[in-house]
Write an enzyme that holds these catalytic residues in place. Structure first.
Site, PDB file in Angstrom:
ATOM      1  N   HIS A 234     -29.871 -34.931  78.685  1.00 29.12           N
ATOM      2  CA  HIS A 234     -28.884 -33.941  78.920  1.00 29.12           C
ATOM      3  C   HIS A 234     -28.156 -34.202  80.226  1.00 29.12           C
ATOM      4  CE1 HIS A 234     -27.207 -29.667  78.608  1.00 29.12           C
ATOM      5  NE2 HIS A 234     -26.922 -29.992  80.022  1.00 29.12           N
ATOM      6  N   GLU A 235     -28.826 -34.646  81.261  1.00 33.66           N
ATOM      7  CA  GLU A 235     -28.551 -34.791  82.742  1.00 33.66           C
ATOM      8  C   GLU A 235     -27.618 -36.107  82.705  1.00 33.66           C
ATOM      9  OE1 GLU A 235     -28.189 -32.405  84.512  1.00 33.66           O
ATOM     10  OE2 GLU A 235     -29.652 -31.194  83.390  1.00 33.66           O
ATOM     11  N   HIS A 238     -24.029 -35.451  81.518  1.00 31.04           N
ATOM     12  CA  HIS A 238     -23.051 -35.067  82.483  1.00 31.04           C
ATOM     13  C   HIS A 238     -22.542 -36.160  83.626  1.00 31.04           C
ATOM     14  CE1 HIS A 238     -23.206 -30.733  81.994  1.00 31.04           C
ATOM     15  NE2 HIS A 238     -24.583 -30.679  81.785  1.00 31.04           N
ATOM     16  N   HIS A 244     -19.823 -27.932  79.112  1.00 30.67           N
ATOM     17  CA  HIS A 244     -20.431 -27.875  78.034  1.00 30.67           C
ATOM     18  C   HIS A 244     -19.572 -27.716  76.785  1.00 30.67           C
ATOM     19  CE1 HIS A 244     -23.595 -27.098  81.061  1.00 30.67           C
ATOM     20  NE2 HIS A 244     -24.468 -27.857  80.289  1.00 30.67           N
TER      21      HIS A 244
END
Length: 351
Positions: A234-235, A238, A244
């Site tokens: 997930h990170e 980014h 999101h």
């Protein structure tokens, strides 16, 4: 009585008697710290003493006070709150000292600095070695790993970070997307936990630093490896997309699939004889609670939607036991549906 004797009596009378002070016990980084205050001291006095005695600037301070008062941080909404009202309450101080902040900034600067090429080593022939892959793995990786030295057993955290860096699936995804992260570090659970949410991961400046919650909240163990690896996916997403939105979630799911696909060493091995907290079906993720590059558990506000490998259920304000029961019911429902579909398909083939 002479003038000097009278001055001495005045000085003695102005000193606080033993019963005129209150003692507050703060928990910081797992240690208990006791501070003394006059009985008329306020919340502002507490912040000032923490800044002076513990070298934690007011801008870094957070006080998690049990029994309804909740999270307090400067500038306080009620700076004149008497400390007498906090006596006997559990107070957790969250915040890094000036020295810790300086150390982190130095690590970031060192990791971000351009690297000078070292001396060229003599080439040694190797059979079937992919030199392009070796070069890419050296470029697209986590260049610095940093455990929190003030928490127990930082060497174990370092081994956990090394396992993430050397994970075959993570390495393949880093090469595919050309991710180069200067610093991968662990997160202090106490500094990222409130009554409403728990932050599991954080991406700073589009991949300059990635922080992961490795430890359990009580610092007595480590969280499930694959759960943390999923947070890392997930990170990493980014690094490309901030909000999101659909673009972010498409990339996030793509990275997760690539990591699972290329994890050829998948198994239940442990690192360095460390016992990891393996919650199994008890580990939930609030997919409605991701905010600003952070992976937050329980921070979505309103009705919480929790998701496990077996399905998604609405949790609302349910207790942990009720959430688990709901998840079990959802798994049983999906199992029955799959069996019904299978029997229906067999019946069609027979006909």
């Amino acid at each position: 009585m002479d003038e000097r004797s009278g001055q001495d009596n005045i000085a003695r009378d102005s000193s606080p008697a033993p019963g005129d002070e209150i003692q507050l016990a703060l928990t910081h980084h797992g240690e208990t710290i006791t501070l003394s205050f006059p009985r008329d001291a306020t919340l502002s006095d507490l912040s000032e003493k923490v800044s002076t005695n513990l070298s934690i600037p007011a801008s870094n301070q957070k006080f998690l006070i049990a029994a309804k008062i909740g999270l307090q941080k400067p500038p306080f909404k009620n700076p004149d709150l008497p400390l007498m009202e906090l006596a006997g309450k559990k107070i957790t101080l969250m915040g890094s000292t000036s020295a810790e902040i300086s150390s982190l900034n130095s690590s970031i600067s060192a990791a971000s600095a351009p690297r000078r090429p070292g001396p060229i080593k003599a080439a040694t022939p190797a059979r079937n070695r992919d030199y392009k892959k070796v070069q890419e793995e050296a470029q697209y990786t986590f260049h610095t790993l940093r455990p929190l030295s003030y928490l127990p057993n930082p060497d174990r955290s370092l081994k956990f970070l090394e396992r993430l860096r050397d994970d075959a699936g993570i390495k393949a995804a880093m090469r595919t997307h050309k991710f180069s992260v200067p610093l991968l570090t662990e997160m202090d659970p106490a500094e990222h936990t409130t009554h409403e949410s728990r932050t599991l991961g954080l991406n700073r400046n589009q991949g300059e630093v990635i922080e992961l919650r490795l430890r359990t909240d009580a610092y007595d163990g480590y969280r499930d490896y694959k759960t943390i690896r999923k947070t890392l996916c997930h990170e990493l997403a980014h690094n490309v997309w901030g909000p999101h939105d659909r673009n972010f979630w498409t990339l996030c799911k793509q990275i997760e699939k690539e990591v699972d696909r290329d994890d050829w060493r998948e198994g239940g091995r442990s690192v360095g004889n460390v016992e990891y907290y393996d919650p199994g079906e008890e580990e939930f993720h609030d997919h409605g609670g991701w905010t600003g590059g952070e992976y937050v558990l329980g921070g979505g506000g309103g009705e919480t939607v929790v998701s496990s490998a077996s399905g998604t259920v609405s949790a609302g304000s349910l207790s942990r036991r009720e959430i688990l029961a709901r998840a079990a019911e959802e798994r049983a429902k999906k199992t029955r549906q799959a069996e019904d579909e299978s029997r229906g398909a067999e019946g069609s083939e027979t006909a």
